[in-house]
Motif scaffolding. Structure first.
Motif, PDB file in Angstrom:
ATOM      1  N   GLU A  76     -10.734   7.986   8.921  1.00 45.44           N
ATOM      2  CA  GLU A  76     -11.284   6.755   9.472  1.00 45.44           C
ATOM      3  C   GLU A  76     -10.387   5.545   9.233  1.00 45.44           C
ATOM      4  OE1 GLU A  76     -15.169   6.587   7.751  1.00 45.44           O
ATOM      5  OE2 GLU A  76     -16.017   7.919   9.271  1.00 45.44           O
ATOM      6  N   ASP A  77      -9.494   5.608   8.251  1.00 49.22           N
ATOM      7  CA  ASP A  77      -8.625   4.476   7.936  1.00 49.22           C
ATOM      8  C   ASP A  77      -7.214   4.775   8.422  1.00 49.22           C
ATOM      9  OD1 ASP A  77      -7.096   2.443   6.870  1.00 49.22           O
ATOM     10  OD2 ASP A  77      -8.060   2.493   4.916  1.00 49.22           O
ATOM     11  N   GLY A  78      -6.780   4.073   9.447  1.00 51.27           N
ATOM     12  CA  GLY A  78      -5.467   4.313  10.022  1.00 51.27           C
ATOM     13  C   GLY A  78      -4.302   3.847   9.171  1.00 51.27           C
ATOM     14  N   HIS A  79      -4.583   3.139   8.072  1.00 47.42           N
ATOM     15  CA  HIS A  79      -3.513   2.641   7.208  1.00 47.42           C
ATOM     16  C   HIS A  79      -3.070   3.652   6.158  1.00 47.42           C
ATOM     17  CE1 HIS A  79      -5.346  -1.082   8.779  1.00 47.42           C
ATOM     18  NE2 HIS A  79      -4.081  -1.450   8.862  1.00 47.42           N
ATOM     19  N   LEU A  80      -3.871   4.671   5.939  1.00 49.07           N
ATOM     20  CA  LEU A  80      -3.538   5.644   4.908  1.00 49.07           C
ATOM     21  C   LEU A  80      -2.493   6.625   5.427  1.00 49.07           C
ATOM     22  CD1 LEU A  80      -7.120   6.397   3.580  1.00 49.07           C
ATOM     23  CD2 LEU A  80      -5.392   4.928   2.555  1.00 49.07           C
ATOM     24  N   GLU A  81      -1.563   6.981   4.550  1.00 48.42           N
ATOM     25  CA  GLU A  81      -0.495   7.908   4.938  1.00 48.42           C
ATOM     26  C   GLU A  81      -0.945   9.345   4.719  1.00 48.42           C
ATOM     27  OE1 GLU A  81       3.368   7.109   4.599  1.00 48.42           O
ATOM     28  OE2 GLU A  81       3.184   4.950   4.444  1.00 48.42           O
ATOM     29  N   VAL A  82      -0.355  10.257   5.475  1.00 53.05           N
ATOM     30  CA  VAL A  82      -0.699  11.667   5.389  1.00 53.05           C
ATOM     31  C   VAL A  82      -0.218  12.265   4.070  1.00 53.05           C
ATOM     32  CG1 VAL A  82      -0.333  13.934   6.444  1.00 53.05           C
ATOM     33  CG2 VAL A  82      -0.634  11.929   7.873  1.00 53.05           C
ATOM     34  N   ASP A  83       0.883  11.755   3.553  1.00 54.05           N
ATOM     35  CA  ASP A  83       1.442  12.319   2.319  1.00 54.05           C
ATOM     36  C   ASP A  83       1.769  11.190   1.342  1.00 54.05           C
ATOM     37  OD1 ASP A  83       3.885  11.127   3.085  1.00 54.05           O
ATOM     38  OD2 ASP A  83       4.412  12.909   4.221  1.00 54.05           O
ATOM     39  N   ASN A  84       2.267  11.572   0.179  1.00 57.37           N
ATOM     40  CA  ASN A  84       2.610  10.579  -0.836  1.00 57.37           C
ATOM     41  C   ASN A  84       4.118  10.589  -1.104  1.00 57.37           C
ATOM     42  OD1 ASN A  84       2.779  13.002  -2.151  1.00 57.37           O
ATOM     43  ND2 ASN A  84       1.757  12.312  -4.007  1.00 57.37           N
ATOM     44  N   ASN A  85       4.905  10.861  -0.074  1.00 55.41           N
ATOM     45  CA  ASN A  85       6.349  10.942  -0.240  1.00 55.41           C
ATOM     46  C   ASN A  85       6.961   9.659  -0.795  1.00 55.41           C
ATOM     47  OD1 ASN A  85       6.589  13.576   0.562  1.00 55.41           O
ATOM     48  ND2 ASN A  85       7.092  13.090   2.684  1.00 55.41           N
ATOM     49  N   ARG A  86       6.484   8.519  -0.353  1.00 53.31           N
ATOM     50  CA  ARG A  86       7.038   7.252  -0.853  1.00 53.31           C
ATOM     51  C   ARG A  86       6.863   7.132  -2.361  1.00 53.31           C
ATOM     52  NH1 ARG A  86       5.271   2.211   2.765  1.00 53.31           N
ATOM     53  NH2 ARG A  86       5.270   3.433   4.651  1.00 53.31           N
ATOM     54  N   ALA A  87       5.672   7.451  -2.833  1.00 58.24           N
ATOM     55  CA  ALA A  87       5.414   7.363  -4.281  1.00 58.24           C
ATOM     56  C   ALA A  87       6.259   8.378  -5.038  1.00 58.24           C
ATOM     57  CB  ALA A  87       3.935   7.591  -4.564  1.00 58.24           C
ATOM     58  N   GLU A  88       6.349   9.588  -4.520  1.00 56.55           N
ATOM     59  CA  GLU A  88       7.138  10.618  -5.201  1.00 56.55           C
ATOM     60  C   GLU A  88       8.619  10.265  -5.223  1.00 56.55           C
ATOM     61  OE1 GLU A  88       6.400  14.642  -4.758  1.00 56.55           O
ATOM     62  OE2 GLU A  88       4.228  14.416  -4.763  1.00 56.55           O
ATOM     63  N   ASN A  89       9.121   9.723  -4.133  1.00 60.22           N
ATOM     64  CA  ASN A  89      10.527   9.317  -4.116  1.00 60.22           C
ATOM     65  C   ASN A  89      10.791   8.170  -5.082  1.00 60.22           C
ATOM     66  OD1 ASN A  89      11.290  11.257  -2.263  1.00 60.22           O
ATOM     67  ND2 ASN A  89      10.981   9.918  -0.500  1.00 60.22           N
ATOM     68  N   ALA A  90       9.808   7.298  -5.265  1.00 63.03           N
ATOM     69  CA  ALA A  90       9.980   6.170  -6.174  1.00 63.03           C
ATOM     70  C   ALA A  90      10.074   6.622  -7.629  1.00 63.03           C
ATOM     71  CB  ALA A  90       8.834   5.168  -6.005  1.00 63.03           C
ATOM     72  N   ILE A  91       9.339   7.663  -8.002  1.00 61.98           N
ATOM     73  CA  ILE A  91       9.354   8.099  -9.404  1.00 61.98           C
ATOM     74  C   ILE A  91      10.373   9.205  -9.678  1.00 61.98           C
ATOM     75  CG2 ILE A  91       6.949   7.444  -9.761  1.00 61.98           C
ATOM     76  CD1 ILE A  91       6.302  10.471  -9.721  1.00 61.98           C
ATOM     77  N   ARG A  92      10.999   9.742  -8.638  1.00 62.33           N
ATOM     78  CA  ARG A  92      11.939  10.854  -8.813  1.00 62.33           C
ATOM     79  C   ARG A  92      13.040  10.561  -9.829  1.00 62.33           C
ATOM     80  NH1 ARG A  92      12.445  12.596  -3.894  1.00 62.33           N
ATOM     81  NH2 ARG A  92      11.015  14.286  -4.285  1.00 62.33           N
ATOM     82  N   PRO A  93      13.692   9.374  -9.814  1.00 60.20           N
ATOM     83  CA  PRO A  93      14.744   9.129 -10.807  1.00 60.20           C
ATOM     84  C   PRO A  93      14.245   9.242 -12.253  1.00 60.20           C
ATOM     85  CG  PRO A  93      14.820   7.461  -9.097  1.00 60.20           C
ATOM     86  CD  PRO A  93      13.572   8.270  -8.865  1.00 60.20           C
ATOM     87  N   PHE A  94      13.031   8.822 -12.503  1.00 58.93           N
ATOM     88  CA  PHE A  94      12.492   8.900 -13.861  1.00 58.93           C
ATOM     89  C   PHE A  94      12.216  10.344 -14.264  1.00 58.93           C
ATOM     90  CE2 PHE A  94      11.227   4.768 -12.134  1.00 58.93           C
ATOM     91  CZ  PHE A  94      11.905   3.951 -13.027  1.00 58.93           C
ATOM     92  N   VAL A  95      11.726  11.130 -13.318  1.00 58.98           N
ATOM     93  CA  VAL A  95      11.421  12.535 -13.604  1.00 58.98           C
ATOM     94  C   VAL A  95      12.708  13.311 -13.859  1.00 58.98           C
ATOM     95  CG1 VAL A  95      10.421  14.650 -12.645  1.00 58.98           C
ATOM     96  CG2 VAL A  95       9.263  12.461 -12.313  1.00 58.98           C
ATOM     97  N   VAL A  96      13.709  13.089 -13.033  1.00 59.78           N
ATOM     98  CA  VAL A  96      14.993  13.765 -13.233  1.00 59.78           C
ATOM     99  C   VAL A  96      15.591  13.332 -14.566  1.00 59.78           C
ATOM    100  CG1 VAL A  96      17.350  13.967 -12.357  1.00 59.78           C
ATOM    101  CG2 VAL A  96      15.433  14.107 -10.784  1.00 59.78           C
ATOM    102  N   GLY A  97      15.530  12.047 -14.850  1.00 61.11           N
ATOM    103  CA  GLY A  97      16.050  11.540 -16.122  1.00 61.11           C
ATOM    104  C   GLY A  97      15.325  12.148 -17.306  1.00 61.11           C
ATOM    105  N   ARG A  98      14.018  12.262 -17.206  1.00 59.19           N
ATOM    106  CA  ARG A  98      13.241  12.845 -18.301  1.00 59.19           C
ATOM    107  C   ARG A  98      13.681  14.270 -18.581  1.00 59.19           C
ATOM    108  NH1 ARG A  98       7.594  13.042 -16.541  1.00 59.19           N
ATOM    109  NH2 ARG A  98       8.205  15.019 -15.668  1.00 59.19           N
ATOM    110  N   LYS A  99      13.918  15.031 -17.527  1.00 63.09           N
ATOM    111  CA  LYS A  99      14.374  16.412 -17.719  1.00 63.09           C
ATOM    112  C   LYS A  99      15.765  16.436 -18.341  1.00 63.09           C
ATOM    113  CE  LYS A  99      11.609  18.540 -14.129  1.00 63.09           C
ATOM    114  NZ  LYS A  99      11.607  19.254 -12.855  1.00 63.09           N
TER     115      LYS A  99
END
Length: 79
Positions: free
Chosen positions: A39-62
């Motif tokens: 019902e809300d056309g503003h919501l995205e189908v996936d969370n790729n933007r959020a995952e891409n934003a935190i990827r450097p921290f996750v890779v760094g943590r590993k």
């Protein structure tokens, strides 16, 4: 909606512990969220933007797991 009616009918005649029964139960449990998304056309189908934003921290943590010493970990963190 036709999908909801089908889920309700299928839930009544499917064993809850079967794989199909578990899938139906899950779908019915997620129904309010699905409807909100549809019902809300503003919501995205996936969370790729959020995952891409935190990827450097996750890779760094590993990578920090293999720093070898506290001083090495500190240097890695600074870089």
């Amino acid at each position: 909606m036709r999908i909801r009616r089908w889920l309700d009918k299928a839930a009544a005649r499917t064993a809850p512990k079967s794989l199909l029964g578990q899938a139906i139960t899950y779908a019915l449990g997620q129904w309010p969220i699905l409807i909100t998304f549809l019902e809300d056309g503003h919501l995205e189908v996936d969370n790729n933007r959020a995952e891409n934003a935190i990827r450097p921290f996750v890779v760094g943590r590993k990578n920090f797991l293999f720093s070898g010493s506290p001083k090495g970990a500190e240097t890695s963190a600074l870089l």
